[in-house]
Design an enzyme around this catalytic site. Structure first.
Site, PDB file in Angstrom:
ATOM      1  N   ALA A   5       0.969  -1.175  -0.045  1.00  0.00           N
ATOM      2  CA  ALA A   5       0.156   0.000  -0.058  1.00  0.00           C
ATOM      3  C   ALA A   5       0.851   1.289   0.292  1.00  0.00           C
ATOM      4  CB  ALA A   5      -0.816   0.282   1.252  1.00  0.00           C
ATOM      5  N   ASN A   6       0.212   2.402  -0.392  1.00  0.00           N
ATOM      6  CA  ASN A   6       0.978   3.640  -0.086  1.00  0.00           C
ATOM      7  C   ASN A   6       0.247   4.244   0.995  1.00  0.00           C
ATOM      8  OD1 ASN A   6       1.919   3.304  -2.735  1.00  0.00           O
ATOM      9  ND2 ASN A   6       1.284   5.115  -3.339  1.00  0.00           N
ATOM     10  N   ARG A   7       1.136   5.286   1.536  1.00  0.00           N
ATOM     11  CA  ARG A   7       0.751   5.720   2.809  1.00  0.00           C
ATOM     12  C   ARG A   7      -0.359   7.062   2.105  1.00  0.00           C
ATOM     13  NH1 ARG A   7       4.074   4.971   6.967  1.00  0.00           N
ATOM     14  NH2 ARG A   7       6.236   4.726   6.158  1.00  0.00           N
ATOM     15  N   VAL A  44      -2.642   5.723  -5.274  1.00  0.00           N
ATOM     16  CA  VAL A  44      -2.601   4.502  -5.883  1.00  0.00           C
ATOM     17  C   VAL A  44      -1.395   3.571  -5.977  1.00  0.00           C
ATOM     18  CG1 VAL A  44      -3.479   3.129  -8.150  1.00  0.00           C
ATOM     19  CG2 VAL A  44      -4.565   5.310  -7.602  1.00  0.00           C
TER      20      VAL A  44
END
Ligand code: CTP
Length: 401
Positions: free
Chosen positions: A211-213, A278
């Site tokens: 995931a991204n932050r 995203v």
């Protein structure tokens, strides 16, 4: 600033959440409102009138039968000389008085005497909130036209008990106050907007993901702001812990491909604002079962494959919205990288921000953006994410006037 020039009477009743009212005063005043505080006797056990008065830059009213105050302002005038009454925190006791029309101190007397809208932010122990008596009082007050924000779920400050009863966060109370006082113009009425927000989670196996932050705060604030300006908004949100904004259709997704499908499925639209962080890659073939550690063997290699670029897809789509806005999270060469994203992704504007760890932007409440447009750049000063949303709303509206 939608609270510019608004006069808010803030009633603080006695609960530990009263300390959050100090921040609430700052947030309201930051938006141009004036705040006149009233404190119950209980409230003064938690925060001092001195602190409240200093932050509000106004006198704090505490007594019903103060000879001085009655001659000066008086409880009837306090109840009427304002645009909105906010009660934060609203205790179970004050709610009970209100529901029964009891007026035995300054706060409850004002609440009985007022003809202004009232917004209550309850805060109490979860057992008190769920008690039949409080349920009954709450239902009565809702029927009487009192507006409520919260309470939220979470851990109680004093007892560590979990459940519904925490006072709504100051910024959520501000947003509710703004929504109540808003009878402003609707420049985006009849327009449809799609907003993406939050991160995406790309599964590695059923328990792990890439995931991204991203907290979703900025995207959610933009969705709410476009709705406030009259747009019909679909918010496509990745997994976040913040609440769905009011007045917006929310589609919850997990993965980038789901987000793309939801965005394309929401076309046609007049406006697209792609704020989501995203994940650029997903695992080529996520495992259906939990990948087990194999003693003595090297960790499993992850083969990644590129995710669809949703902004780019929309920017070059046959049904491209009239206005396409993207964000650019950069840690260096903000302007250059932002401009190349504008061209590559077919956007009308890129709001570029420096997300180097020292800026605290990721997950924080504040943001500093550079707006990159086809005809030039503009630097916006540091402001909170709500203010960024408002300014972007004005910019977007200018394209449809
Ligand atoms: N974006 C998107 N789909 C992706 C990646 C990004 O829609 N798969 C959008 C984001 O919502 C944002 C913009 O593209 O509006 C830029 O995101 P950013 O992460 O800064 O750019 P990247 O395309 O990831 O570029 P780079 O990795 O080169 O910085």
């Amino acid at each position: 600033m939608t609270l510019q020039g608004k006069r808010i009477l803030l009633i603080i009743s006695g609960g530990i959440a009263a300390y959050k009212s100090l921040d609430l005063i700052r947030r309201l005043r930051e938006r141009g409102a004036s705040v006149r505080p009233v404190m119950t006797a209980g409230a003064q056990a938690f925060v001092t009138p001195l602190a409240v008065g200093a932050l509000a830059a106004d006198k704090v009213f505490t007594e019903l039968f103060s000879r001085e105050d009655e001659q000066d302002v008086g409880h009837i005038r306090l109840a009427r000389d304002c645009d909105l009454i906010v009660i934060a925190p609203a205790t179970a006791g004050l709610m009970a008085k209100m529901a029964n029309g009891l007026a035995d101190d300054l706060a409850s007397t004002i609440l009985l005497a007022t003809d202004k809208p009232v917004l209550a932010a309850p805060a109490m122990n979860p057992k008190m909130w769920s008690h039949t008596a409080t349920r009954r009082n709450h239902a009565t007050l809702v029927a009487d036209g009192i507006h409520f924000i919260g309470p939220a779920s979470g851990e109680m400050a004093e007892s560590g008990e979990k459940g519904e009863g925490r006072m709504a966060e100051p910024l959520d109370i501000v947003a509710a106050a703004e929504a109540l006082l808003d009878n402003g113009p609707k420049p985006l009425a009849g327009k449809k907007a799609i907003v993406t927000s939050g991160p995406t989670h790309e599964p590695i196996d059923p328990v792990r993901y890439i995931a991204n932050r991203s907290s979703g705060k900025q995207g959610h604030a933009i969705a709410a702001e476009l709705a406030r300006l009259g747009a019909d908004v679909t918010l496509v949100s990745g997994p976040v812990t913040i609440a769905d904004p009011k007045g917006v259709t929310v589609v919850h997704v997990e993965r980038a491909e789901e987000m793309r499908d939801a965005v394309i499925g929401s076309l046609p639209a007049d406006i697209a604002v792609m704020v989501a962080a995203v994940a650029d890659w997903r695992v080529a073939s996520a495992s259906g079962n939990k990948i087990k550690k194999q003693p003595g063997e090297a960790p499993p290699p992850l083969l990644l494959t590129e995710n669809p670029d949703i902004l780019k897809t929309i920017g070059h789509h046959a049904k491209r919205p009239k206005l396409v806005v993207g964000f650019a999270a950069e840690t260096q060469n903000v302007a250059e990288n932002g401009r190349s994203k504008l061209q590559r992704k077919g956007a009308d504007y890129i709001l570029a921000n420096d997300v180097s760890p020292h800026t605290g932007i990721m997950g924080g409440d504040r943001n500093t953006v550079k707006v990159i447009g086809k005809s030039g750049d503009e630097d916006w000063p540091e402001m909170d994410k709500q203010a960024v949303a408002e300014r972007l709303g004005t910019l977007i509206a200018s394209h449809f006037s």
